[in-house]
Design a protein around this motif. Structure first.
Motif, PDB file in Angstrom:
ATOM      1  N   GLY A   1      21.762  -9.874 -28.497  1.00 22.55           N
ATOM      2  CA  GLY A   1      21.499 -11.269 -28.803  1.00 22.55           C
ATOM      3  C   GLY A   1      21.521 -12.150 -27.572  1.00 22.55           C
ATOM      4  N   GLU A   2      21.186 -13.419 -27.765  1.00 26.01           N
ATOM      5  CA  GLU A   2      21.186 -14.372 -26.660  1.00 26.01           C
ATOM      6  C   GLU A   2      22.622 -14.670 -26.252  1.00 26.01           C
ATOM      7  OE1 GLU A   2      18.610 -15.469 -25.017  1.00 26.01           O
ATOM      8  OE2 GLU A   2      17.285 -14.267 -26.280  1.00 26.01           O
ATOM      9  N   GLU A   3      22.856 -14.803 -24.951  1.00 28.18           N
ATOM     10  CA  GLU A   3      24.194 -15.035 -24.470  1.00 28.18           C
ATOM     11  C   GLU A   3      24.179 -15.903 -23.225  1.00 28.18           C
ATOM     12  OE1 GLU A   3      25.559 -11.100 -23.766  1.00 28.18           O
ATOM     13  OE2 GLU A   3      24.607 -10.951 -21.799  1.00 28.18           O
ATOM     14  N   LEU A   4      25.293 -16.548 -22.973  1.00 29.85           N
ATOM     15  CA  LEU A   4      25.492 -17.325 -21.763  1.00 29.85           C
ATOM     16  C   LEU A   4      25.942 -16.368 -20.679  1.00 29.85           C
ATOM     17  CD1 LEU A   4      25.979 -19.982 -20.167  1.00 29.85           C
ATOM     18  CD2 LEU A   4      28.276 -20.018 -21.175  1.00 29.85           C
ATOM     19  N   ARG A   5      25.160 -16.239 -19.603  1.00 32.93           N
ATOM     20  CA  ARG A   5      25.462 -15.296 -18.533  1.00 32.93           C
ATOM     21  C   ARG A   5      26.285 -15.995 -17.456  1.00 32.93           C
ATOM     22  NH1 ARG A   5      22.378 -10.697 -18.789  1.00 32.93           N
ATOM     23  NH2 ARG A   5      22.597 -10.306 -16.561  1.00 32.93           N
ATOM     24  N   LEU A   6      27.468 -15.437 -17.170  1.00 31.59           N
ATOM     25  CA  LEU A   6      28.379 -16.016 -16.194  1.00 31.59           C
ATOM     26  C   LEU A   6      28.524 -15.105 -14.986  1.00 31.59           C
ATOM     27  CD1 LEU A   6      31.220 -17.194 -18.595  1.00 31.59           C
ATOM     28  CD2 LEU A   6      29.387 -18.583 -17.636  1.00 31.59           C
ATOM     29  N   GLY A   7      28.865 -15.691 -13.829  1.00 36.19           N
ATOM     30  CA  GLY A   7      29.141 -14.898 -12.641  1.00 36.19           C
ATOM     31  C   GLY A   7      27.912 -14.328 -11.993  1.00 36.19           C
TER      32      GLY A   7
ATOM     33  N   VAL B   1      28.596 -14.672 -24.751  1.00 35.15           N
ATOM     34  CA  VAL B   1      28.797 -14.786 -23.304  1.00 35.15           C
ATOM     35  C   VAL B   1      28.635 -13.409 -22.667  1.00 35.15           C
ATOM     36  CG1 VAL B   1      30.440 -15.375 -21.479  1.00 35.15           C
ATOM     37  CG2 VAL B   1      30.371 -16.735 -23.562  1.00 35.15           C
ATOM     38  N   GLY B   2      27.988 -13.361 -21.497  1.00 33.36           N
ATOM     39  CA  GLY B   2      27.881 -12.134 -20.715  1.00 33.36           C
ATOM     40  C   GLY B   2      28.818 -12.202 -19.533  1.00 33.36           C
TER      41      GLY B   2
ATOM     42  N   LEU C   1      32.688 -15.416 -28.199  1.00 30.80           N
ATOM     43  CA  LEU C   1      33.813 -16.331 -28.233  1.00 30.80           C
ATOM     44  C   LEU C   1      33.828 -17.030 -29.594  1.00 30.80           C
ATOM     45  CD1 LEU C   1      33.714 -15.767 -25.197  1.00 30.80           C
ATOM     46  CD2 LEU C   1      34.093 -18.198 -24.791  1.00 30.80           C
ATOM     47  N   TRP C   2      34.888 -16.791 -30.358  1.00 27.02           N
ATOM     48  CA  TRP C   2      35.049 -17.454 -31.650  1.00 27.02           C
ATOM     49  C   TRP C   2      35.786 -18.767 -31.398  1.00 27.02           C
ATOM     50  CZ3 TRP C   2      34.129 -15.236 -36.762  1.00 27.02           C
ATOM     51  CH2 TRP C   2      33.372 -14.059 -36.687  1.00 27.02           C
TER      52      TRP C   2
ATOM     53  N   LEU D   1      32.045 -26.471 -23.639  1.00 25.82           N
ATOM     54  CA  LEU D   1      32.545 -25.116 -23.435  1.00 25.82           C
ATOM     55  C   LEU D   1      31.769 -24.410 -22.322  1.00 25.82           C
ATOM     56  CD1 LEU D   1      34.268 -22.659 -24.290  1.00 25.82           C
ATOM     57  CD2 LEU D   1      32.513 -22.158 -25.998  1.00 25.82           C
ATOM     58  N   THR D   2      30.455 -24.572 -22.320  1.00 24.70           N
ATOM     59  CA  THR D   2      29.625 -23.960 -21.274  1.00 24.70           C
ATOM     60  C   THR D   2      30.015 -24.477 -19.903  1.00 24.70           C
ATOM     61  OG1 THR D   2      27.758 -23.680 -22.801  1.00 24.70           O
ATOM     62  CG2 THR D   2      27.263 -23.671 -20.436  1.00 24.70           C
ATOM     63  N   SER D   3      30.209 -25.774 -19.798  1.00 28.00           N
ATOM     64  CA  SER D   3      30.600 -26.368 -18.517  1.00 28.00           C
ATOM     65  C   SER D   3      31.958 -25.851 -18.056  1.00 28.00           C
ATOM     66  CB  SER D   3      30.623 -27.895 -18.643  1.00 28.00           C
ATOM     67  OG  SER D   3      31.058 -28.499 -17.452  1.00 28.00           O
ATOM     68  N   VAL D   4      32.914 -25.773 -18.978  1.00 30.13           N
ATOM     69  CA  VAL D   4      34.250 -25.298 -18.627  1.00 30.13           C
ATOM     70  C   VAL D   4      34.206 -23.839 -18.186  1.00 30.13           C
ATOM     71  CG1 VAL D   4      36.550 -24.797 -19.537  1.00 30.13           C
ATOM     72  CG2 VAL D   4      35.439 -26.945 -20.105  1.00 30.13           C
ATOM     73  N   LEU D   5      33.435 -23.016 -18.880  1.00 26.38           N
ATOM     74  CA  LEU D   5      33.336 -21.598 -18.531  1.00 26.38           C
ATOM     75  C   LEU D   5      32.718 -21.407 -17.152  1.00 26.38           C
ATOM     76  CD1 LEU D   5      32.218 -20.013 -21.917  1.00 26.38           C
ATOM     77  CD2 LEU D   5      34.389 -19.645 -20.739  1.00 26.38           C
ATOM     78  N   ARG D   6      31.703 -22.180 -16.835  1.00 22.46           N
ATOM     79  CA  ARG D   6      31.074 -22.063 -15.518  1.00 22.46           C
ATOM     80  C   ARG D   6      32.048 -22.471 -14.407  1.00 22.46           C
ATOM     81  NH1 ARG D   6      25.955 -20.606 -16.004  1.00 22.46           N
ATOM     82  NH2 ARG D   6      24.727 -21.219 -17.845  1.00 22.46           N
ATOM     83  N   HIS D   7      32.774 -23.566 -14.614  1.00 23.81           N
ATOM     84  CA  HIS D   7      33.744 -23.985 -13.605  1.00 23.81           C
ATOM     85  C   HIS D   7      34.879 -22.970 -13.481  1.00 23.81           C
ATOM     86  CE1 HIS D   7      31.800 -27.976 -14.028  1.00 23.81           C
ATOM     87  NE2 HIS D   7      32.216 -28.147 -12.792  1.00 23.81           N
TER      88      HIS D   7
END
Length: 294
Positions: free
Chosen positions: A183-189, A91-92, A104-105, A132-138
């Protein structure tokens, strides 16, 4: 950590149902549960798992299925993996210093084997990661709306407790948030600029104040801060300090030197006027002055 995320969570047993039931009971297996289905479409469960350790109080399963009997008429038998798996989601996170890459482990497991079979949840990590992706974005949107940011403390506060995917029969929770390299990551915000306001969290205020003091203290403080973060660059910092000595130790002057420099810029008329004023002042003090009688 589980490196086999694509492994099936359950498979259809090939032996007769009564043999599977006896085998499961005799072995007292804790790594799998047995799900049986009869001709009417009813499900029976042998070996239902509870919550994993250290996840709080036990919460009843959404569907409590009856235990199967050896003499029952079953058409299908499924063995379901109920062990705990651990995977990583990159995650970013937006911070006052720019993007911060973390890992995130995530621990996840089968909470309801019957639901897993009914929903045909073959690969658990893909389902968990999507949720998890959906929850993190919300969660990010909620934090931004509140004028704060999303960091490791906020993630652990909201996702450190079990999250239940009722439709698929899975549960998961975040075990830890760790810094990562690449590495590849989910970018938030938000990205740079817009992200500064949203990343103002209580956990970052101390770091912000420290950096602010370092900036106010000037080049010497910044050089020391750089050396603290890069101790292998002592030679480069020393070379920079020698080449920029005027920045680190500004030249000192006194009022006499400044006054002498100012007198050198005066015109002849200005010098004469200052000489007259100085002569009259010295004469008033009783000092001998050329051209003035005692």
């Amino acid at each position: 950590m589980n490196d086999q995320s694509n492994e099936r969570l359950y498979y259809r047993a090939s032996r007769p149902p009564w043999r599977e039931i006896l085998s499961h009971r005799w072995s007292a297996a804790r790594d799998s549960s047995l799900v049986l289905r009869n001709a009417d479409g009813d499900y029976f469960l042998l070996g239902a798992p509870g919550e994993t350790e250290d996840t709080g109080a036990y919460v009843p399963l959404p569907d409590e299925s009856a235990a199967p009997g050896i003499g029952g008429s079953y058409t299908d038998v499924f063995r379901v993996d109920v062990t705990e798996h651990v995977d990583i989601q990159a995650v970013g996170l937006p911070t006052v210093y720019g993007r911060e890459s973390v890992e995130l482990w995530v621990a996840w497991w089968v909470r309801d084997p019957v639901r897993v079979v009914r929903a045909q949840t073959l690969h658990g990590w893909h389902m968990v990661r999507a949720h998890l992706t959906s929850v993190l974005r919300h969660l990010t949107e909620a934090q931004e709306s509140a004028g704060s940011g999303l960091g490791a403390p906020e993630i652990m506060q909201h996702l450190g407790v079990p999250q239940h995917l009722e439709e698929t029969g899975l549960s998961y929770r975040v075990l830890d948030v760790r810094l990562r390299e690449t590495g590849e990551e989910l970018r938030l915000g938000q990205d740079e600029g817009d992200g500064v306001r949203y990343s103002w969290t209580t956990s970052r205020r101390g770091e912000y104040e420290f950096c602010l003091q370092a900036l106010r203290a000037g080049p010497a403080s910044l050089a020391a801060l750089w050396l603290l973060r890069h101790p292998d660059q002592v030679r480069q910092v020393l070379d920079w300090a020698v080449d920029h000595e005027r920045l680190l130790v500004p030249p000192r002057t006194d009022w006499q030197e400044e006054l002498a420099a100012l007198l050198g810029t005066l015109t002849d008329q200005e010098r004469k006027e200052i000489s007259y004023l100085l002569r009259d002042r010295l004469s008033a003090l009783g000092r001998p002055v050329p051209g003035v009688p005692l």
